[in-house]
Motif scaffolding. Sequence first.
Motif, short mmCIF file in Angstrom:
data_model
loop_
_atom_site.label_atom_id
_atom_site.label_comp_id
_atom_site.label_asym_id
_atom_site.label_seq_id
_atom_site.Cartn_x
_atom_site.Cartn_y
_atom_site.Cartn_z
N ARG A 1 4.06 -24.00 3.99
CA ARG A 1 4.46 -22.98 3.64
C ARG A 1 4.28 -22.66 5.23
NH1 ARG A 1 4.69 -17.27 4.46
NH2 ARG A 1 2.29 -16.95 3.63
N LYS A 2 4.92 -21.90 6.29
CA LYS A 2 5.45 -21.73 7.82
C LYS A 2 5.09 -20.01 7.78
CE LYS A 2 5.75 -26.02 9.12
NZ LYS A 2 4.77 -26.49 9.42
N SER A 3 3.96 -19.89 8.69
CA SER A 3 4.04 -17.94 8.74
C SER A 3 5.09 -17.54 9.21
CB SER A 3 3.43 -18.28 9.96
OG SER A 3 3.46 -17.01 10.05
N TYR A 4 5.80 -16.41 8.73
CA TYR A 4 6.53 -15.31 9.08
C TYR A 4 6.98 -14.76 9.86
CZ TYR A 4 7.80 -17.65 3.91
OH TYR A 4 8.69 -17.10 3.04
N VAL A 5 6.15 -15.06 10.74
CA VAL A 5 5.30 -14.21 12.26
C VAL A 5 5.19 -15.04 13.25
CG1 VAL A 5 4.45 -12.60 12.97
CG2 VAL A 5 4.36 -12.29 10.41
N PHE B 1 6.11 -6.82 6.03
CA PHE B 1 5.99 -8.19 5.30
C PHE B 1 6.74 -7.83 4.22
CE2 PHE B 1 3.28 -11.06 2.92
CZ PHE B 1 3.58 -11.88 4.01
N LEU B 2 6.74 -7.31 3.90
CA LEU B 2 7.20 -7.58 1.91
C LEU B 2 8.52 -7.46 2.94
CD1 LEU B 2 5.85 -4.98 -0.17
CD2 LEU B 2 5.47 -7.29 -0.12
N ASP B 3 9.07 -6.87 3.51
CA ASP B 3 11.20 -7.56 3.62
C ASP B 3 10.76 -8.24 4.01
OD1 ASP B 3 11.87 -4.38 3.39
OD2 ASP B 3 11.32 -4.13 4.87
N LEU B 4 9.62 -8.74 5.08
CA LEU B 4 9.98 -10.24 5.46
C LEU B 4 9.82 -11.55 4.56
CD1 LEU B 4 7.44 -10.83 8.73
CD2 LEU B 4 10.24 -10.84 8.60
N LEU B 5 8.99 -11.49 3.04
CA LEU B 5 9.30 -12.33 2.38
C LEU B 5 10.71 -12.25 1.26
CD1 LEU B 5 6.02 -10.97 0.31
CD2 LEU B 5 6.44 -12.60 1.85
N VAL C 1 -2.10 -13.33 -7.21
CA VAL C 1 -2.75 -14.30 -5.82
C VAL C 1 -1.76 -14.49 -4.72
CG1 VAL C 1 -4.30 -15.50 -4.79
CG2 VAL C 1 -4.36 -14.23 -7.12
N ASN C 2 -2.01 -14.29 -3.43
CA ASN C 2 -0.62 -15.12 -2.79
C ASN C 2 -1.25 -15.54 -1.15
OD1 ASN C 2 1.53 -14.43 -3.21
ND2 ASN C 2 0.57 -12.73 -3.53
N LEU C 3 -1.66 -16.34 -1.13
CA LEU C 3 -1.97 -16.44 0.93
C LEU C 3 -1.01 -16.70 2.19
CD1 LEU C 3 -4.41 -20.46 0.08
CD2 LEU C 3 -5.23 -17.41 0.65
N GLU D 1 13.75 -12.00 3.15
CA GLU D 1 14.64 -12.26 4.34
C GLU D 1 14.71 -13.49 4.27
OE1 GLU D 1 13.84 -10.38 7.78
OE2 GLU D 1 13.91 -8.36 7.10
N ASN D 2 13.11 -14.30 4.05
CA ASN D 2 13.31 -15.32 4.06
C ASN D 2 13.08 -16.38 2.91
OD1 ASN D 2 11.77 -16.41 6.99
ND2 ASN D 2 10.78 -14.65 6.50
N GLY D 3 13.24 -15.31 1.53
CA GLY D 3 13.11 -16.85 -0.39
C GLY D 3 11.83 -17.12 -0.11
N TYR D 4 11.01 -15.54 0.05
CA TYR D 4 9.53 -15.87 -0.88
C TYR D 4 9.19 -17.18 -1.47
CZ TYR D 4 4.32 -15.39 -1.45
OH TYR D 4 3.16 -15.94 -1.35
N PRO D 5 8.79 -17.99 -1.56
CA PRO D 5 9.13 -18.81 -3.08
C PRO D 5 8.05 -18.27 -4.05
CG PRO D 5 7.36 -20.49 -0.98
CD PRO D 5 8.14 -19.10 -0.31
N PRO D 6 8.48 -18.48 -5.10
CA PRO D 6 7.15 -17.90 -6.03
C PRO D 6 6.25 -18.62 -6.72
CG PRO D 6 9.16 -18.91 -7.66
CD PRO D 6 9.29 -19.43 -6.16
#
Length: 215
Positions: A211-215, A194-198, A175-177, A200-205
């Motif tokens: 968290r700030k929006s990546y877009v 979107f997965l590429d953005l995760l 589950v992710n928000l 690139e931004n080191g999406y935390p587990p």
Amino acid sequence: MRSRFMNSLFDRGQPADAADSYKRRLAIYESELDEPEFTSRDTGDRRIDVHAFGRDFVPDCEEGSDEGYVLLTNGMSEQRMAVPPEAKETKARAELMWYVREATTEICSNLRWLGSVPFIDNTWFGFGHRVPMPAPPVRGTDFKTFLFLTPIITPDQRIAEQLSSGGDAAEILTVNLISDREYELIKNEGLDAFLDLLDENGYPPIFDPARKSYV
């Protein structure tokens, strides 16, 4: 060794087959995550409990610590979701997983509700599916859309590989928000963008409500 009291909690109000399936799933969870620190129990007829397993998310090969919880539903996969015939690669049974810093009542309630949605609405969840909400479901975040992915952490992948129910393989969905802008990106450009953005931004587990929006 589990006490008679704990066994009575598992079996209370459940048919024998469902109680056995519940115990088998919990045994698989515990084989990778050890015993849960606590379980948020469902008093409803569907019986989707939420187990909270403590975890340090920093790999053993690295220094420091990043403590949180792995939340896992137990009971969602007792019932098959209404997967359409054309979705041939999608499993009809699933359990949900959420990585969080604190296993609050609010978060456990959200996870339990998500686990019941396919059966309330006669629908199904799979990799990349989204559930947009009218308002942020968790305090401290502006994000309103749930996104389901699959585990990338090795012990959680092993759990997913072992799960089955009613003769069917079962899936683990994480589950992710996500933000409104991220949701629009997925709709317009596809999930891979979107997965590429995760990456690139080191999406935390662990879920970070700030968290700030990546877009």
